[in-house]
Design an enzyme around this catalytic site. Structure first.
Site, PDB file in Angstrom:
ATOM      1  CG  PHE A 123      92.970   5.927  38.916  1.00 47.52           C
ATOM      2  CD1 PHE A 123      94.545   5.851  38.676  1.00 47.52           C
ATOM      3  CD2 PHE A 123      92.331   5.956  40.243  1.00 47.52           C
ATOM      4  CE1 PHE A 123      95.180   5.710  39.951  1.00 47.52           C
ATOM      5  CE2 PHE A 123      93.198   5.894  41.342  1.00 47.52           C
ATOM      6  CZ  PHE A 123      94.497   5.930  41.042  1.00 47.52           C
ATOM      7  CG  ASP A 210      86.594   1.695  40.458  1.00 49.27           C
ATOM      8  OD1 ASP A 210      86.154   2.361  41.408  1.00 49.27           O
ATOM      9  OD2 ASP A 210      88.013   1.625  40.409  1.00 49.27           O
ATOM     10  CE  LYS A 239      88.989   9.040  44.976  1.00 48.36           C
ATOM     11  NZ  LYS A 239      89.319   8.053  43.949  1.00 48.36           N
TER      12      LYS A 239
END
Ligand SMILES: *Cc1c(COP(=O)(O)O)cnc(C)c1O
Length: 387
Positions: A123, A210, A239
């Site tokens: 993702f 990532d 995040k």
């Protein structure tokens, strides 16, 4: 717009690992706003940083120097051993920057149809390039034509990357999560990242990690790749970087550090004084409380407890995790557990249909850990005996 399948719960305030809804019901948050609130809700240092900076200066644009941005970049470079940073406002945008760096890196060395290797069940975000990089058809379906220039291989399969290297001359980078979060807390073999590092060196590719979900002390290191004693060429963060204040970062080193030149990329909001001051304070607060040790210790405790308590539960096919990133895999889809848990006052998530995913704040205490463990074990027992 109707883009989210939401629970009918509305939160009004939060403190540490707890949230209260508009009816004043209390919830324990074992999801932390999807790995965002590493320091918990309304951490006093962060709330103070937001309000103090908001009174001083919020935004000026990147047409001028921004001392708070320079400071945050220096902190991220010191923590990672990398060299330069581009600031965005989200994870997807940080990955967009990484993808653009990879392409420009390719063009600079005469590869005009560059390919980035990406993984199945990955993702990377919801923009067109990042949803193309994402290994999930559900996220792509209906948004074709997708972006050209990606080759997909299974996760945790170094031979598959080697095979692409053999057949494709124009690979410029590998983009991979150190642990797949949305994919269901998939932890690769311990040498996987080291082997990707070697392949990237061998072929002059960029190793792009990532770390949007795994970064910022989540796994017990500032960045998950530090468990492997390697450095990527590009790393993306978001995040937990802002603890809820929107900010993302694309950090680059070695041959990726100065690929972008003035005019190649930009963002009006990206790296503004307010966002950067908040993220700097997040880093300082994490240092102050020893967030890595907290994540490692409480993560190990929760993982061991889950393993012991679910050992004789036949519906549980795997319990895995690193630091405060935990997954409990069931032998059947279990999405309804999210609402069942909320009814018990516990916030969790289910990823990849059958993996209970926990991303608790790193400040979780033993009481919070035990409550989470007991509630989840009870929910799984109820769920499996009812069927
Ligand atoms: C959440 C996430 C993203 C996307 O971040 P946004 O801020 O939602 O754009 C990208 N990659 C990973 C690994 C993530 O967990």
């Amino acid at each position: 717009m109707n883009t989210y399948g939401r629970l009918d719960i509305a939160f009004e305030r939060g403190e540490g690992a707890y949230l209260w809804d508009t009816n004043n019901n209390k919830y324990l948050d074992a999801l932390g706003g999807i790995a965002v609130c590493g320091l918990g809700h309304t951490h006093p240092d962060i709330s103070k940083a937001i309000s103090e900076q908001a009174h001083k200066l919020i935004h000026t644009s990147n047409l001028y120097r921004i001392p708070a941005q320079e400071k945050l970049a220096t902190q991220l470079c010191e923590l990672s051993g990398m060299e330069s940073v581009f600031f965005s406002n989200s994870g997807a945008e940080a990955n967009e920057a990484a993808i653009k760096i990879a392409r420009l890196f390719g063009h600079d060395k005469g590869i005009h149809d560059p390919i980035i290797i990406v993984m199945e069940t990955s993702f990377h975000g919801r923009t067109l390039a990042t949803l193309t990089a994402t290994g999930n058809r559900k996220i792509q379906a209906g948004f074709e034509p997708l972006v050209h220039g990606f080759a997909r291989v299974p996760y945790n399969d170094i031979e598959a990357i080697r095979a692409v290297a053999k057949n494709t001359k124009n690979v410029v980078a590998v983009l991979v999560e150190p642990i797949q979060g949305e994919g269901g807390i998939n932890i690769p073999d311990s040498q996987y990242l080291n082997e990707i590092r070697s392949l990237c060196d061998e072929h002059d590719w960029l190793m792009m990690l990532d770390e949007i979900q795994t970064g910022m002390c989540r796994t017990g290191q500032w960045f998950a790749h530090q468990h492997n004693n390697i450095k990527p060429d590009v790393m993306t963060l978001a995040k937990s970087l802002g603890n809820g204040f929107p900010i993302g970062a694309c950090v680059a080193g070695s041959k990726a550090a100065s690929v972008f030149k003035p005019g190649n990329h930009g963002s009006t909001y990206g790296g503004n004084p307010l966002a950067c001051h908040v993220a700097s304070t997040v880093i300082e607060t994490m240092q102050k409380i020893g967030a890595n040790e907290l994540a490692q210790n409480m993560g190990n405790y929760m993982l061991d407890e889950f393993k012991t308590k679910l050992k004789n539960q036949p519906a549980v096919t795997d319990v895995r995790g690193k630091g405060m990133m935990l997954g409990i895999q069931l032998d059947q889809p279990c999405g309804e557990l999210v609402a069942n848990a909320a009814k018990q006052g516990l916030l969790i998530n289910v990823a990849s249909e059958r993996v209970i995913r926990l991303l608790p704040p790193l400040i979780f205490g033993k009481t919070e850990a035990d409550t989470t463990i007991d509630t989840i074990c009870k929910l799984i027992n109820e769920f499996t005996t009812r069927k």
